[in-house]
Design an enzyme around this catalytic site. Structure first.
Site, PDB file in Angstrom:
ATOM      1  N   GLU A  50      58.028  78.950  -7.219  1.00 52.81           N
ATOM      2  CA  GLU A  50      58.691  79.203  -8.497  1.00 52.81           C
ATOM      3  C   GLU A  50      58.302  78.112  -9.493  1.00 52.81           C
ATOM      4  O   GLU A  50      58.556  76.933  -9.260  1.00 52.81           O
ATOM      5  CB  GLU A  50      60.205  79.211  -8.310  1.00 52.81           C
ATOM      6  CG  GLU A  50      60.911  79.589  -9.594  1.00 52.81           C
ATOM      7  CD  GLU A  50      62.416  79.657  -9.444  1.00 52.81           C
ATOM      8  OE1 GLU A  50      62.992  78.729  -8.861  1.00 52.81           O
ATOM      9  OE2 GLU A  50      62.999  80.640  -9.920  1.00 52.81           O
ATOM     10  N   LYS A  54      80.600  72.143 -13.208  1.00 50.36           N
ATOM     11  CA  LYS A  54      79.647  71.080 -13.539  1.00 50.36           C
ATOM     12  C   LYS A  54      78.392  71.696 -14.158  1.00 50.36           C
ATOM     13  O   LYS A  54      77.591  72.326 -13.482  1.00 50.36           O
ATOM     14  CB  LYS A  54      79.239  70.262 -12.307  1.00 50.36           C
ATOM     15  CG  LYS A  54      78.498  68.997 -12.762  1.00 50.36           C
ATOM     16  CD  LYS A  54      77.578  68.396 -11.750  1.00 50.36           C
ATOM     17  CE  LYS A  54      76.192  68.922 -11.713  1.00 50.36           C
ATOM     18  NZ  LYS A  54      75.353  68.705 -12.914  1.00 50.36           N
ATOM     19  N   CYS A  72      65.378  82.875 -13.802  1.00 43.51           N
ATOM     20  CA  CYS A  72      65.333  83.022 -12.336  1.00 43.51           C
ATOM     21  C   CYS A  72      64.646  84.311 -11.935  1.00 43.51           C
ATOM     22  O   CYS A  72      63.984  84.375 -10.913  1.00 43.51           O
ATOM     23  CB  CYS A  72      66.745  82.968 -11.776  1.00 43.51           C
ATOM     24  SG  CYS A  72      67.867  84.085 -12.608  1.00 43.51           S
ATOM     25  N   GLU A 115      73.203  81.725  -6.160  1.00 41.92           N
ATOM     26  CA  GLU A 115      72.246  82.475  -6.987  1.00 41.92           C
ATOM     27  C   GLU A 115      71.054  81.553  -7.165  1.00 41.92           C
ATOM     28  O   GLU A 115      71.118  80.595  -7.928  1.00 41.92           O
ATOM     29  CB  GLU A 115      72.845  82.787  -8.363  1.00 41.92           C
ATOM     30  CG  GLU A 115      74.124  83.583  -8.341  1.00 41.92           C
ATOM     31  CD  GLU A 115      73.900  85.033  -7.983  1.00 41.92           C
ATOM     32  OE1 GLU A 115      72.749  85.495  -8.012  1.00 41.92           O
ATOM     33  OE2 GLU A 115      74.889  85.698  -7.656  1.00 41.92           O
TER      34      GLU A 115
HETATM   35  P1  NDP Z   1      68.771  72.594  -9.634  1.00 47.24           P
HETATM   36  O1  NDP Z   1      68.992  73.247  -8.330  1.00 47.24           O
HETATM   37  O2  NDP Z   1      67.997  71.345  -9.665  1.00 47.24           O
HETATM   38  O3  NDP Z   1      70.151  72.270 -10.344  1.00 47.24           O
HETATM   39  C1  NDP Z   1      71.167  73.221 -10.505  1.00 47.24           C
HETATM   40  C2  NDP Z   1      72.494  72.502 -10.604  1.00 47.24           C
HETATM   41  O4  NDP Z   1      72.764  71.852  -9.375  1.00 47.24           O
HETATM   42  C3  NDP Z   1      72.532  71.402 -11.661  1.00 47.24           C
HETATM   43  O5  NDP Z   1      73.825  71.347 -12.227  1.00 47.24           O
HETATM   44  C4  NDP Z   1      72.254  70.170 -10.840  1.00 47.24           C
HETATM   45  O6  NDP Z   1      72.643  68.964 -11.421  1.00 47.24           O
HETATM   46  C5  NDP Z   1      73.038  70.481  -9.586  1.00 47.24           C
HETATM   47  N1  NDP Z   1      72.622  69.709  -8.418  1.00 47.24           N
HETATM   48  C6  NDP Z   1      71.432  69.129  -8.166  1.00 47.24           C
HETATM   49  N2  NDP Z   1      71.462  68.471  -6.976  1.00 47.24           N
HETATM   50  C7  NDP Z   1      72.707  68.644  -6.470  1.00 47.24           C
HETATM   51  C8  NDP Z   1      73.364  68.205  -5.286  1.00 47.24           C
HETATM   52  N3  NDP Z   1      72.731  67.470  -4.362  1.00 47.24           N
HETATM   53  N4  NDP Z   1      74.655  68.558  -5.096  1.00 47.24           N
HETATM   54  C9  NDP Z   1      75.313  69.317  -6.003  1.00 47.24           C
HETATM   55  N5  NDP Z   1      74.742  69.747  -7.157  1.00 47.24           N
HETATM   56  C10 NDP Z   1      73.454  69.426  -7.382  1.00 47.24           C
HETATM   57  O7  NDP Z   1      68.134  73.717 -10.538  1.00 47.24           O
HETATM   58  P2  NDP Z   1      67.701  73.596 -12.048  1.00 47.24           P
HETATM   59  O8  NDP Z   1      68.767  73.002 -12.891  1.00 47.24           O
HETATM   60  O9  NDP Z   1      66.384  72.950 -12.053  1.00 47.24           O
HETATM   61  O10 NDP Z   1      67.635  75.144 -12.465  1.00 47.24           O
HETATM   62  C11 NDP Z   1      66.586  75.918 -12.191  1.00 47.24           C
HETATM   63  C12 NDP Z   1      66.809  76.758 -10.934  1.00 47.24           C
HETATM   64  O11 NDP Z   1      67.943  77.596 -11.057  1.00 47.24           O
HETATM   65  C13 NDP Z   1      65.652  77.687 -10.693  1.00 47.24           C
HETATM   66  O12 NDP Z   1      65.226  77.607  -9.358  1.00 47.24           O
HETATM   67  C14 NDP Z   1      66.213  79.065 -10.990  1.00 47.24           C
HETATM   68  O13 NDP Z   1      65.584  80.103 -10.359  1.00 47.24           O
HETATM   69  C15 NDP Z   1      67.627  78.931 -10.628  1.00 47.24           C
HETATM   70  N6  NDP Z   1      68.430  79.898 -11.361  1.00 47.24           N
HETATM   71  C16 NDP Z   1      68.891  81.010 -10.701  1.00 47.24           C
HETATM   72  C17 NDP Z   1      69.598  81.985 -11.364  1.00 47.24           C
HETATM   73  C18 NDP Z   1      70.106  83.185 -10.627  1.00 47.24           C
HETATM   74  O14 NDP Z   1      70.955  83.880 -11.167  1.00 47.24           O
HETATM   75  N7  NDP Z   1      69.665  83.477  -9.425  1.00 47.24           N
HETATM   76  C19 NDP Z   1      69.897  81.866 -12.787  1.00 47.24           C
HETATM   77  C20 NDP Z   1      69.410  80.667 -13.385  1.00 47.24           C
HETATM   78  C21 NDP Z   1      68.698  79.725 -12.674  1.00 47.24           C
HETATM   79  P3  NDP Z   1      71.524  68.158 -12.294  1.00 47.24           P
HETATM   80  O15 NDP Z   1      71.501  68.779 -13.598  1.00 47.24           O
HETATM   81  O16 NDP Z   1      71.909  66.758 -12.329  1.00 47.24           O
HETATM   82  O17 NDP Z   1      70.223  68.307 -11.564  1.00 47.24           O
END
Ligand code: NDP
Length: 485
Positions: free
Chosen positions: A381, A174, A283, A249
């Site tokens: 963050e 997803k 991230c 992650e």
């Molecule tokens: P989110 O946690 O909001 O979303 C990440 C994914 O999870 C999206 O596909 C999102 O869908 C989905 N999601 C949201 N809520 C749920 C739920 N209740 N159940 C299942 N899936 C869900 O993060 P962001 O998209 O805002 O991305 C930014 C974050 O990702 C930052 O905190 C960053 O640090 C982290 N990140 C970490 C990395 C790493 O390697 N450690 C690399 C890249 C990013 P939807 O799009 O609809 O919200």
């Protein structure tokens, strides 16, 4: 405007309810495409397809060699389509085209690496007494639900799909709702490279409606999640009911630490690159910049001077160094942190939106200084181009400040003194530590966090491990089996 469909069981389908959601170009704020707005019934359909492909489809009979070849063909196909993928990625996420091109090259390398690794998964003979033969077999964990964020959309898809397929798992991916397009474009090549239907399914939609049902689904064996710590915590709770394997992650608040003996010019570039690459939507962004007292003022001045010259503009223009943020929501979030920062620290540069760009989710690269590490801008963050510069007195002080965060994804140290640099490497509580640079990643090396930045490792041989189970086989070599009855 293109209307995309999602991929379930090898077919391009709409959501069962027929709903679509808009996909934006963040540089114009206009809708450029639509994707299916999947809900629980679509997630279920995709998991059933992945389950069938794993249990009875051709995938379990596919040899490791064949899986490897499929991944190698996919790598080559990505290379052929690189220009198209990079353009769509740049337009959809706002990242500069030059950075999108690097991402796509890394995507191909990732498929290639795991294509090679598929045939290197080894079992083990366990050193048990002579009356038995004990083997450890490595087997795929099963159906993997893979949920990814919007900052590196295609690269995160590759980091998830490549090791899972090499291991022999089937997948439901997803993408983030802001950036579903490049994963769907990639999927059009699955039949051509020989990936059977149902092995990879792509479900587009929102986290709560399309992501959560995947995490809760009883037929999913493993959840691989990249995203925020807040959602990561929910994922762990949801996965607990069916004891799924989980890897996370999550985010970070990574320290980029500069000692007075560092190469000054390289340090300034490293500080800017560490925090402003990909508009700071990284991230591992080096968003806490720790600078030793003797060079502190000069450092802030030099950084500010260079930051003012960073070229903001439309992501598809090749000279652009910083594009818009991904969405209105992210823009408003970063703008609110710019205002919080003005209450907590001094502003060296930026702090608003660029006057010259009337449309689009652009914000200025912003540098705050003289902030305490307890400030919100130093603890939370932001996920945008906002740096907080913090002074430190000596090595001990740098370690104390650097580790004073709930996160532990990454850190960097800049010094010409190898002994000091290595002492810092050992003292820093982070999953990745760079010395005299920041941000480059290698597909061959592990990636993941300490503390609240998650658990599990992606990339390298560590990445495939997360998709494997270990089965112990005990073969009796006695003519009589051992027993008491
Ligand atoms: P989110 O946690 O909001 O979303 C990440 C994914 O999870 C999206 O596909 C999102 O869908 C989905 N999601 C949201 N809520 C749920 C739920 N209740 N159940 C299942 N899936 C869900 O993060 P962001 O998209 O805002 O991305 C930014 C974050 O990702 C930052 O905190 C960053 O640090 C982290 N990140 C970490 C990395 C790493 O390697 N450690 C690399 C890249 C990013 P939807 O799009 O609809 O919200």
């Amino acid at each position: 405007m293109k209307r995309y469909r999602m991929l379930i069981n090898g077919e391009w389908v709409e959501a069962a309810r027929g709903a679509f959601f808009p996909v934006y170009d963040p540089s114009t704020e206009e809708v450029t495409a639509e994707a299916p707005d999947a809900a629980a019934e679509d997630a279920d359909r995709a998991v059933r397809a992945a389950r069938a492909a794993f249990d009875t489809g051709p995938w379990p009979q596919t040899t490791a060699q064949e899986r490897g070849r499929i991944l190698l063909r996919l790598a080559e196909r990505v290379r052929k389509g690189a220009a198209m993928l990079a353009e769509i990625e740049s337009r959809n996420s706002g990242k500069p085209i030059v950075e999108a091109e690097f991402d796509v090259a890394d995507v191909a390398t990732c498929f290639e690496y795991y294509g090679g690794l598929a045939t290197k998964v080894m079992g083990h003979v366990n050193p048990v007494p002579d009356n038995a033969l004990s083997l450890s077999l490595r087997e795929p964990v099963g159906v993997a639900a893979q949920i990814i964020p919007w900052n590196y959309p295609l690269l995160m898809a590759a980091w998830k799909l490549a090791p899972a397929l090499a291991a022999g798992c089937t997948c439901v991916l997803k993408p983030a709702e802001q950036t579903p397009l490049t994963a769907l474009e990639l999927a059009q090549w699955f039949p051509e490279v020989g990936l059977p239907p149902g092995v990879v399914n792509i479900v587009t939609g929102f986290g709560e409606t399309a992501g959560a049902p995947l995490v809760q689904h009883p037929d999913v064996n493993k959840v691989a999640f990249t995203g925020s710590a807040a959602v990561g915590k929910q994922i762990v709770k949801m996965a607990a009911d069916t004891i799924k394997r989980v890897t996370l992650e999550l985010g970070g608040k990574s320290p980029n630490i500069f000692f007075a003996d560092a190469d000054f010019e390289a340090a300034i570039d490293g500080a800017l690159f560490g925090v402003f690459i990909n508009q700071g939507e990284v991230c591992s962004a080096g968003s806490r910049i720790l600078v030793e007292h003797p060079i502190y003022s000069r450092f802030v001045e030099a950084m500010t001077e260079k930051a003012k010259r960073i070229k903001l503009g439309p992501p598809l223009e090749r000279e652009t160094k910083m594009g818009p943020l991904v969405s209105r929501e992210q823009y408003e979030r970063v703008r609110s942190y710019q205002e919080i920062g003005k209450q907590e620290a001094k502003v060296a540069s930026g702090g608003g939106r660029p006057a010259a760009l009337a449309r689009g989710y652009y914000v200025e690269p912003t540098i705050f200084y003289d902030a305490p590490n307890s400030a919100r801008i130093a603890q939370e963050e932001i996920f945008g181009p906002v740096a907080t510069v913090i002074p430190f007195a000596d090595e001990k002080d740098a370690i104390r400040i650097a580790n004073d965060t709930p996160y532990g994804l990454a850190a960097a140290v800049w010094s010409r003194d190898i002994f000091k640099a290595f002492r810092m490497v050992k003292a820093l509580r982070a999953g990745v530590v760079w010395v005299n640079h920041m941000q480059p990643t290698f597909v061959e090396a592990p990636w993941g966090g300490y503390k609240q930045s998650g658990f599990g490792r992606e990339l390298g041989p560590w990445g495939i491990e997360e998709y494997l189970e270990t089965k112990q086989v005990h073969i009796n070599l006695n003519e009589q089996p051992i027993g008491w009855y």
